[in-house]
Design a protein around this motif. Structure first.
Motif, mmCIF file in Angstrom:
data_model
loop_
_atom_site.group_PDB
_atom_site.id
_atom_site.type_symbol
_atom_site.label_atom_id
_atom_site.label_comp_id
_atom_site.label_asym_id
_atom_site.label_seq_id
_atom_site.Cartn_x
_atom_site.Cartn_y
_atom_site.Cartn_z
ATOM 1 N N ALA A 107 0.898 -1.249 -0.057
ATOM 2 C CA ALA A 107 0.026 0.110 0.046
ATOM 3 C C ALA A 107 0.772 1.139 0.084
ATOM 4 C CB ALA A 107 -0.997 -0.136 1.262
ATOM 5 N N LEU A 108 1.913 1.323 0.602
ATOM 6 C CA LEU A 108 3.034 2.392 0.825
ATOM 7 C C LEU A 108 3.475 2.492 -0.238
ATOM 8 C CD1 LEU A 108 4.494 4.533 2.638
ATOM 9 C CD2 LEU A 108 5.990 2.808 3.192
ATOM 10 N N ALA A 109 4.043 1.663 -1.065
ATOM 11 C CA ALA A 109 4.651 1.623 -2.339
ATOM 12 C C ALA A 109 3.524 2.219 -3.343
ATOM 13 C CB ALA A 109 5.370 0.194 -2.763
ATOM 14 N N TYR A 110 2.515 1.870 -3.433
ATOM 15 C CA TYR A 110 1.650 2.271 -4.635
ATOM 16 C C TYR A 110 1.154 3.719 -4.271
ATOM 17 C CZ TYR A 110 -3.165 2.962 -6.438
ATOM 18 O OH TYR A 110 -4.238 3.683 -7.153
ATOM 19 N N LEU A 145 9.539 10.264 2.346
ATOM 20 C CA LEU A 145 8.435 10.064 3.213
ATOM 21 C C LEU A 145 7.881 11.237 3.914
ATOM 22 C CD1 LEU A 145 9.844 6.639 4.835
ATOM 23 C CD2 LEU A 145 7.830 7.131 3.197
ATOM 24 N N THR A 146 8.689 12.579 3.781
ATOM 25 C CA THR A 146 8.102 13.671 4.345
ATOM 26 C C THR A 146 7.405 14.284 3.473
ATOM 27 O OG1 THR A 146 9.915 14.061 5.338
ATOM 28 C CG2 THR A 146 8.869 15.810 5.338
ATOM 29 N N LEU A 147 5.864 13.957 3.466
ATOM 30 C CA LEU A 147 4.848 14.370 2.425
ATOM 31 C C LEU A 147 3.761 15.361 3.262
ATOM 32 C CD1 LEU A 147 3.630 10.965 1.036
ATOM 33 C CD2 LEU A 147 5.494 12.773 0.261
ATOM 34 N N THR A 148 3.578 16.453 2.702
ATOM 35 C CA THR A 148 2.651 17.592 3.154
ATOM 36 C C THR A 148 1.533 17.782 2.112
ATOM 37 O OG1 THR A 148 3.980 19.309 2.448
ATOM 38 C CG2 THR A 148 4.307 18.589 4.660
ATOM 39 N N ARG A 153 -2.340 13.930 1.189
ATOM 40 C CA ARG A 153 -3.685 13.746 1.096
ATOM 41 C C ARG A 153 -3.912 12.705 0.111
ATOM 42 N NH1 ARG A 153 -4.239 19.198 2.179
ATOM 43 N NH2 ARG A 153 -4.943 19.610 -0.039
ATOM 44 N N ASP A 154 -3.226 12.670 -0.888
ATOM 45 C CA ASP A 154 -3.459 11.773 -2.146
ATOM 46 C C ASP A 154 -2.801 10.606 -1.789
ATOM 47 O OD1 ASP A 154 -4.353 13.627 -3.653
ATOM 48 O OD2 ASP A 154 -2.612 14.312 -4.757
ATOM 49 N N ALA A 155 -1.707 10.427 -1.121
ATOM 50 C CA ALA A 155 -0.963 9.374 -0.438
ATOM 51 C C ALA A 155 -1.933 8.380 0.301
ATOM 52 C CB ALA A 155 0.206 9.695 0.023
ATOM 53 N N ILE A 156 -2.446 9.321 1.170
ATOM 54 C CA ILE A 156 -3.455 8.391 2.244
ATOM 55 C C ILE A 156 -4.403 7.961 1.604
ATOM 56 C CG2 ILE A 156 -4.785 9.158 4.266
ATOM 57 C CD1 ILE A 156 -2.949 10.963 5.166
ATOM 58 N N GLU A 157 -5.295 8.600 0.574
ATOM 59 C CA GLU A 157 -6.153 8.192 -0.226
ATOM 60 C C GLU A 157 -5.931 6.721 -0.730
ATOM 61 O OE1 GLU A 157 -7.970 9.888 -3.965
ATOM 62 O OE2 GLU A 157 -9.412 10.137 -2.299
ATOM 63 N N ARG A 158 -4.578 6.906 -1.322
ATOM 64 C CA ARG A 158 -4.195 5.683 -2.190
ATOM 65 C C ARG A 158 -3.758 4.566 -1.160
ATOM 66 N NH1 ARG A 158 -0.972 5.572 -7.395
ATOM 67 N NH2 ARG A 158 -2.237 7.001 -8.758
ATOM 68 N N LEU A 166 -8.068 -4.263 -1.813
ATOM 69 C CA LEU A 166 -7.311 -5.618 -1.695
ATOM 70 C C LEU A 166 -7.164 -6.365 -0.529
ATOM 71 C CD1 LEU A 166 -4.128 -4.724 -4.339
ATOM 72 C CD2 LEU A 166 -6.141 -6.161 -4.697
ATOM 73 N N GLY A 167 -7.651 -5.503 0.471
ATOM 74 C CA GLY A 167 -7.620 -6.213 1.915
ATOM 75 C C GLY A 167 -8.982 -5.934 2.604
ATOM 76 N N ASP A 168 -9.008 -5.964 3.859
ATOM 77 C CA ASP A 168 -10.420 -5.545 4.467
ATOM 78 C C ASP A 168 -10.064 -4.948 5.809
ATOM 79 O OD1 ASP A 168 -9.227 -7.518 6.142
ATOM 80 O OD2 ASP A 168 -10.832 -8.897 6.253
ATOM 81 N N ASP A 169 -9.014 -3.802 5.473
ATOM 82 C CA ASP A 169 -8.812 -2.875 6.881
ATOM 83 C C ASP A 169 -9.094 -1.397 6.395
ATOM 84 O OD1 ASP A 169 -7.502 -2.186 9.049
ATOM 85 O OD2 ASP A 169 -5.636 -2.776 8.628
ATOM 86 N N PRO A 170 -10.314 -1.166 6.551
ATOM 87 C CA PRO A 170 -10.594 0.366 6.233
ATOM 88 C C PRO A 170 -10.282 1.151 7.398
ATOM 89 C CG PRO A 170 -12.664 -0.780 7.010
ATOM 90 C CD PRO A 170 -11.685 -1.871 6.780
ATOM 91 N N ALA A 171 -9.775 0.659 8.501
ATOM 92 C CA ALA A 171 -9.323 1.723 9.720
ATOM 93 C C ALA A 171 -7.776 1.722 9.737
ATOM 94 C CB ALA A 171 -9.806 1.109 11.032
ATOM 95 N N HIS A 172 -7.131 1.241 8.664
ATOM 96 C CA HIS A 172 -5.634 1.088 8.578
ATOM 97 C C HIS A 172 -5.076 2.500 8.850
ATOM 98 C CE1 HIS A 172 -2.022 -0.890 8.138
ATOM 99 N NE2 HIS A 172 -1.477 0.129 7.679
ATOM 100 N N ASP A 173 -4.141 2.876 9.745
ATOM 101 C CA ASP A 173 -3.569 4.139 10.036
ATOM 102 C C ASP A 173 -2.541 4.424 8.939
ATOM 103 O OD1 ASP A 173 -2.723 6.233 11.121
ATOM 104 O OD2 ASP A 173 -2.591 5.632 13.061
ATOM 105 N N ALA A 174 -3.286 5.091 7.926
ATOM 106 C CA ALA A 174 -2.122 5.508 6.863
ATOM 107 C C ALA A 174 -1.194 6.736 7.071
ATOM 108 C CB ALA A 174 -3.148 6.312 5.749
ATOM 109 N N ASP A 175 -1.662 7.455 8.265
ATOM 110 C CA ASP A 175 -0.670 8.465 8.602
ATOM 111 C C ASP A 175 0.477 7.590 9.212
ATOM 112 O OD1 ASP A 175 -1.485 11.425 8.219
ATOM 113 O OD2 ASP A 175 -3.289 10.359 8.950
#
Length: 202
Positions: A107-110, A145-148, A153-158, A166-175
């Motif tokens: 997910a991070l790589a995407y 990794l220092t995104l602002t 916001r785009d990275a968090i949405e991705r 692809l998973g079942d983790d809607p609450a995953h902590d993207a930040d």
């Protein structure tokens, strides 16, 4: 990781294992990912509002990430040896992301895209650095990794799209997925230690 622990693990592993070679097919898939990197590989879910559905490109990219993962016996033994060195009680120096079905690193790589992902230490989430290498590689990791603002916001949405499509983790902590690895590397640089990262499937 203690710097001497990194050296000991590397010294032992070098005698018994060498990383899997990168195949031409993987290089071809990397070139494909570069061409597709700006496009979304997910559509909004019609059955679960706020979640996403994976398209064929997302499935292909996930397969590519899986193919880049060295799951040989030697690699797994090295990961075990590294985990034995992890301090159990240094919160600032540890970061763990777990999920069912979907890989948080994928997910991070995407979210980051191919060129930024390749600026991270190691190879697709696996790395083992002594203290000197941490200091050398920290600037590139900070730049990646220092995104602002809108970029973050785009990275968090991705990340959310990957973890629901692809998973079942809607609450995953993207930040935390964006901030945790950099926090570990900064802690290692500040304290003169080595650092390790690994992607593991159970």
């Amino acid at each position: 990781m203690p710097d001497q622990g990194v050296r000991d693990v590397l010294s032992a592993s070098v005698q018994n294992w060498s990383p899997a070679p990168v195949h031409r097919e993987e290089l071809g898939e990397l070139a494909w990912w570069r061409r597709k990197a700006q496009a979304s590989m997910f559509t909004t879910s019609t059955s679960s509002p706020g979640d996403w559905s994976a398209g064929e490109d997302a499935l292909r990219l996930s397969t590519f990430f899986d193919a880049c993962h060295d799951d040989s016996d030697g690699a797994e033994e090295l990961r075990d040896a590294v985990m034995d060195q992890f301090p159990p009680d240094v919160e600032e120096g540890l970061f763990v992301a777990t999920a069912r079905k979907a890989s948080p690193f994928s997910a991070l790589a995407y979210a980051l895209g191919p060129d930024a992902t390749l600026q991270l230490p190691g190879w697709f989430g696996d790395f083992l650095l002594d203290a000197g290498q941490v200091r050398t590689q920290l600037p590139a990791a900070e730049e990646t990794l220092t995104l602002t603002g809108a970029t973050r916001r785009d990275a968090i949405e991705r990340i959310h799209a990957w973890m629901t499509g692809l998973g079942d983790d809607p609450a995953h902590d993207a930040d935390e997925l964006l901030d945790g690895p950099l926090r570990v590397l900064r802690h290692a640089a500040r304290t003169g230690q080595g650092a390790a990262g690994q992607v593991r499937w159970y």
